[in-house]
Scaffold this active site. Structure first.
Site, PDB file in Angstrom:
ATOM      1  N   ASP A 238      -9.943   3.425   2.000  1.00 56.17           N
ATOM      2  CA  ASP A 238      -9.996   2.980   3.404  1.00 56.17           C
ATOM      3  C   ASP A 238     -10.561   4.082   4.310  1.00 56.17           C
ATOM      4  OD1 ASP A 238      -9.034   0.408   3.111  1.00 56.17           O
ATOM      5  OD2 ASP A 238      -6.945   0.977   3.383  1.00 56.17           O
TER       6      ASP A 238
ATOM      7  N   LYS B 230       0.812  -1.231   0.000  1.00 52.17           N
ATOM      8  CA  LYS B 230       0.000   0.000   0.000  1.00 52.17           C
ATOM      9  C   LYS B 230       0.843   1.279   0.000  1.00 52.17           C
ATOM     10  CE  LYS B 230      -4.289  -1.512   2.168  1.00 52.17           C
ATOM     11  NZ  LYS B 230      -5.270  -1.201   3.207  1.00 52.17           N
TER      12      LYS B 230
ATOM     13  N   ALA C 192      -1.751   0.267  15.999  1.00 58.25           N
ATOM     14  CA  ALA C 192      -1.004   1.344  15.335  1.00 58.25           C
ATOM     15  C   ALA C 192      -0.383   0.834  14.030  1.00 58.25           C
ATOM     16  CB  ALA C 192       0.075   1.877  16.278  1.00 58.25           C
ATOM     17  N   GLY C 193      -1.058  -0.089  13.364  1.00 53.67           N
ATOM     18  CA  GLY C 193      -0.562  -0.636  12.097  1.00 53.67           C
ATOM     19  C   GLY C 193      -0.992   0.220  10.919  1.00 53.67           C
TER      20      GLY C 193
ATOM     21  N   ASN D 222      -4.955   2.142  -1.974  1.00 47.16           N
ATOM     22  CA  ASN D 222      -5.519   0.784  -2.043  1.00 47.16           C
ATOM     23  C   ASN D 222      -6.330   0.559  -3.315  1.00 47.16           C
ATOM     24  OD1 ASN D 222      -7.850   2.226  -1.434  1.00 47.16           O
ATOM     25  ND2 ASN D 222      -8.706   0.581  -0.213  1.00 47.16           N
TER      26      ASN D 222
ATOM     27  N   THR E 292       3.265  -2.370  20.835  1.00 50.88           N
ATOM     28  CA  THR E 292       4.598  -1.807  20.658  1.00 50.88           C
ATOM     29  C   THR E 292       4.505  -0.287  20.746  1.00 50.88           C
ATOM     30  OG1 THR E 292       5.015  -3.628  19.133  1.00 50.88           O
ATOM     31  CG2 THR E 292       6.613  -1.826  19.099  1.00 50.88           C
TER      32      THR E 292
ATOM     33  N   TYR F 138     -12.959  -8.507  10.824  1.00 51.18           N
ATOM     34  CA  TYR F 138     -14.251  -8.941  10.266  1.00 51.18           C
ATOM     35  C   TYR F 138     -14.426 -10.456  10.227  1.00 51.18           C
ATOM     36  CZ  TYR F 138     -11.235  -9.114   6.153  1.00 51.18           C
ATOM     37  OH  TYR F 138     -10.196  -9.361   5.295  1.00 51.18           O
TER      38      TYR F 138
HETATM   39  P1  NAP Z   1      -0.832  -4.375  10.621  1.00 51.89           P
HETATM   40  O1  NAP Z   1      -0.324  -3.166   9.925  1.00 51.89           O
HETATM   41  O2  NAP Z   1      -0.074  -5.647  10.530  1.00 51.89           O
HETATM   42  O3  NAP Z   1      -1.039  -4.000  12.204  1.00 51.89           O
HETATM   43  C1  NAP Z   1      -1.407  -4.993  13.122  1.00 51.89           C
HETATM   44  C2  NAP Z   1      -1.758  -4.352  14.446  1.00 51.89           C
HETATM   45  O4  NAP Z   1      -2.205  -5.377  15.354  1.00 51.89           O
HETATM   46  C3  NAP Z   1      -0.580  -3.660  15.150  1.00 51.89           C
HETATM   47  O5  NAP Z   1      -1.059  -2.585  15.922  1.00 51.89           O
HETATM   48  C4  NAP Z   1      -0.061  -4.797  16.050  1.00 51.89           C
HETATM   49  O6  NAP Z   1       0.650  -4.334  17.187  1.00 51.89           O
HETATM   50  C5  NAP Z   1      -1.361  -5.390  16.526  1.00 51.89           C
HETATM   51  N1  NAP Z   1      -1.225  -6.765  17.006  1.00 51.89           N
HETATM   52  C6  NAP Z   1      -0.976  -7.871  16.262  1.00 51.89           C
HETATM   53  N2  NAP Z   1      -0.929  -8.963  17.061  1.00 51.89           N
HETATM   54  C7  NAP Z   1      -1.138  -8.527  18.333  1.00 51.89           C
HETATM   55  C8  NAP Z   1      -1.216  -9.166  19.601  1.00 51.89           C
HETATM   56  N3  NAP Z   1      -1.061 -10.487  19.719  1.00 51.89           N
HETATM   57  N4  NAP Z   1      -1.458  -8.424  20.711  1.00 51.89           N
HETATM   58  C9  NAP Z   1      -1.634  -7.078  20.584  1.00 51.89           C
HETATM   59  N5  NAP Z   1      -1.565  -6.402  19.419  1.00 51.89           N
HETATM   60  C10 NAP Z   1      -1.323  -7.131  18.303  1.00 51.89           C
HETATM   61  O7  NAP Z   1      -2.318  -4.745  10.103  1.00 51.89           O
HETATM   62  P2  NAP Z   1      -3.470  -3.767   9.566  1.00 51.89           P
HETATM   63  O8  NAP Z   1      -3.453  -3.740   8.084  1.00 51.89           O
HETATM   64  O9  NAP Z   1      -3.430  -2.481  10.298  1.00 51.89           O
HETATM   65  O10 NAP Z   1      -4.770  -4.626   9.974  1.00 51.89           O
HETATM   66  C11 NAP Z   1      -5.167  -4.821  11.313  1.00 51.89           C
HETATM   67  C12 NAP Z   1      -6.421  -5.684  11.344  1.00 51.89           C
HETATM   68  O11 NAP Z   1      -7.483  -5.001  10.683  1.00 51.89           O
HETATM   69  C13 NAP Z   1      -6.289  -7.029  10.614  1.00 51.89           C
HETATM   70  O12 NAP Z   1      -6.942  -8.019  11.384  1.00 51.89           O
HETATM   71  C14 NAP Z   1      -7.033  -6.825   9.305  1.00 51.89           C
HETATM   72  O13 NAP Z   1      -7.617  -8.026   8.828  1.00 51.89           O
HETATM   73  C15 NAP Z   1      -8.100  -5.833   9.713  1.00 51.89           C
HETATM   74  N6  NAP Z   1      -8.542  -4.967   8.604  1.00 51.89           N
HETATM   75  C16 NAP Z   1      -9.868  -4.833   8.378  1.00 51.89           C
HETATM   76  C17 NAP Z   1     -10.307  -4.013   7.359  1.00 51.89           C
HETATM   77  C18 NAP Z   1     -11.788  -3.875   7.078  1.00 51.89           C
HETATM   78  O14 NAP Z   1     -12.132  -3.399   6.002  1.00 51.89           O
HETATM   79  N7  NAP Z   1     -12.637  -4.227   8.014  1.00 51.89           N
HETATM   80  C19 NAP Z   1      -9.382  -3.314   6.572  1.00 51.89           C
HETATM   81  C20 NAP Z   1      -8.021  -3.473   6.844  1.00 51.89           C
HETATM   82  C21 NAP Z   1      -7.604  -4.297   7.876  1.00 51.89           C
HETATM   83  P3  NAP Z   1       2.255  -4.158  17.143  1.00 51.89           P
HETATM   84  O15 NAP Z   1       2.503  -2.809  16.534  1.00 51.89           O
HETATM   85  O16 NAP Z   1       2.654  -4.241  18.561  1.00 51.89           O
HETATM   86  O17 NAP Z   1       2.800  -5.287  16.314  1.00 51.89           O
END
Ligand code: NAP
Length: 273
Positions: free
Chosen positions: A102, A66, A127-128, A87, A152, A219
Site C-alpha cells: 500500500d 490487515k 484517518a482509517g 496486505n 471522528t 476508485y
Molecule cells: P476505513 O479504515 O474504514 O476508514 C474509513 C474512513 O472514512 C474514516 O476516516 C472514516 O471516518 C471516513 N468516513 C466514512 N464515512 C464517512 C462519512 N460519511 N463522512 C465522513 N467521513 C467518513 O477504510 P480504509 O481502508 O481506510 O479505506 C478508505 C477508502 O479508501 C475506501 O473507500 C476504500 O475503498 C478506499 N481504498 C482505496 C485504495 C486504492 O488502492 N485506491 C486502497 C485502500 C482503500 P471516521 O473515522 O469518522 O469513521
C-alpha cells in the site's frame, strides 16, 4: 501444477483483485489462478492454517485482517513494520513472509508524475486503515507537515500521534471546515470513503486551485465528485485506480519475481468500472 493465489477478507465478493491477477496470468500464459476467499473476523488463524495445508502460494489481505495477520507471519518487511499491517503474504512452504504494497502503491503515481513531495504541506482527509499507510508513505517522502481532518477526532488524534512517531509535524482540522483551509495546502488526499458510488464530496472545493494536487484514493467511480469539482478548478488529479493498480502490480512482482503486465491489468481494471 497450477499455483493458487487468493485475497482474504470480509466482505470480499466486491474485490477486483481476482480479475486483475487472472488477467495478468492469462496475458502472460502463466499456470496460476487467483481466488477470493471470505474469512470472517475471529476465524483468521484457523483459516490461514487451511490455506497453508492446501498449499496456497500467496495471498493478499484486506479488511478486517490487515493488522491481525501481522501476528501470524514469520517475516515482515520494512513497510509492514512501519505501518503495522500487511496486505501481501508469500507462503514459502508453510513459512509466511509479509509485505505491505500500500505504501509504495500510494507513492507510485506521484513518482510516475515526478512529483517531489519533500517539504510540502499535506491535507489528509480521513484517518482509517489506509490513511495510516499514507502517513507512512509521506514520512518516507520527507514532507514538511501533514494535517489530518477526520469526522471522528479521536481517530485523527491517534493518526497524528503515529505521524509524530515517524518524525512528521502533524496537526488536526475538523473535516467540516477543512475546505476553508484547503488553499493553504499544495497536496490534498482523500482517504475517507466519501465519494464512493459517486455520493458526496468530503470537503468544499472552492479553495482548490490550479496549484493544488488532489489525490482521491476512492476508485469507484473513477471520477468522484471531489475529482470532478477539483478538475473544474484546474487542479492536478491523481486517481484512486492508479494506487489500486500499483499495489496489485507490486504484489504480483513479489510473488512471481517478473514485471507485472501493466497494460493488461489496467485495461481489465478500467473495464470493470
Ligand atoms: P476505513 O479504515 O474504514 O476508514 C474509513 C474512513 O472514512 C474514516 O476516516 C472514516 O471516518 C471516513 N468516513 C466514512 N464515512 C464517512 C462519512 N460519511 N463522512 C465522513 N467521513 C467518513 O477504510 P480504509 O481502508 O481506510 O479505506 C478508505 C477508502 O479508501 C475506501 O473507500 C476504500 O475503498 C478506499 N481504498 C482505496 C485504495 C486504492 O488502492 N485506491 C486502497 C485502500 C482503500 P471516521 O473515522 O469518522 O469513521
Amino acid at each position: 501444477m497450477t499455483k493458487t493465489y487468493a485475497v482474504i477478507g470480509d466482505p470480499i465478493d466486491h474485490s477486483l483483485s481476482p480479475a486483475l491477477h487472472n488477467a495478468a496470468y492469462l496475458f502472460l500464459g502463466m499456470d496460476c489462478t487467483y481466488i477470493a476467499y471470505r474469512i470472517p473476523k475471529g476465524e483468521l488463524e484457523s483459516d490461514i492454517e487451511s490455506l497453508k495445508k492446501i498449499g496456497v502460494a500467496g495471498f493478499n489481505v484486506t479488511i478486517p485482517h490487515k493488522v491481525d495477520m501481522m501476528q501470524l507471519l514469520n517475516y515482515t518487511d520494512e513497510e509492514c513494520r512501519l505501518v503495522g499491517a500487511t496486505n501481501t503474504v508469500v507462503n514459502d512452504v508453510g513459512y509466511l513472509n509479509g509485505y505491505n504494497t500500500d505504501v509504495d502503491g500510494f507513492l507510485d503515481p506521484l513518482r510516475g508524475r515526478k512529483i517531489d513531495c519533500k517539504g510540502l504541506d499535506v491535507l489528509l482527509l480521513g484517518a482509517g486503515g489506509t490513511a495510516r499507510a499514507i502517513v507512512a508513505a509521506f514520512s518516507k517522502e520527507k514532507i514538511h507537515k501533514i494535517t489530518v481532518a477526520n469526522r471522528t477526532e479521536e481517530r485523527a488524534q491517534s493518526l497524528i500521534r503515529f505521524a509524530h512517531q515517524l518524525g512528521l509535524e502533524s496537526d488536526y482540522s475538523d473535516l467540516k471546515n477543512a475546505g476553508d483551509i484547503a488553499g493553504s495546502y499544495k497536496f490534498i488526499v482523500n482517504a475517507t470513503s466519501v465519494g464512493l458510488k459517486g455520493i458526496g464530496c468530503p470537503i468544499s472545493t472552492k479553495r482548490i486551485g490550479k496549484d493544488s494536487i488532489v489525490y482521491d484514493i476512492v476508485y469507484m467511480p473513477v471520477e468522484t465528485p471531489l475529482i470532478e469539482q477539483s478538475k473544474n478548478q484546474g487542479a492536478t488529479i491523481i486517481y484512486g485506480w492508479e494506487m489500486l493498480l500499483a499495489q496489485a502490480m507490486k504484489s504480483f512482482e513479489i510473488w512471481h519475481k517478473i514485471p507485472a503486465p501493466y497494460e493488461a491489468m489496467k485495461l481489465t481494471l478500467l473495464g470493470r468500472f
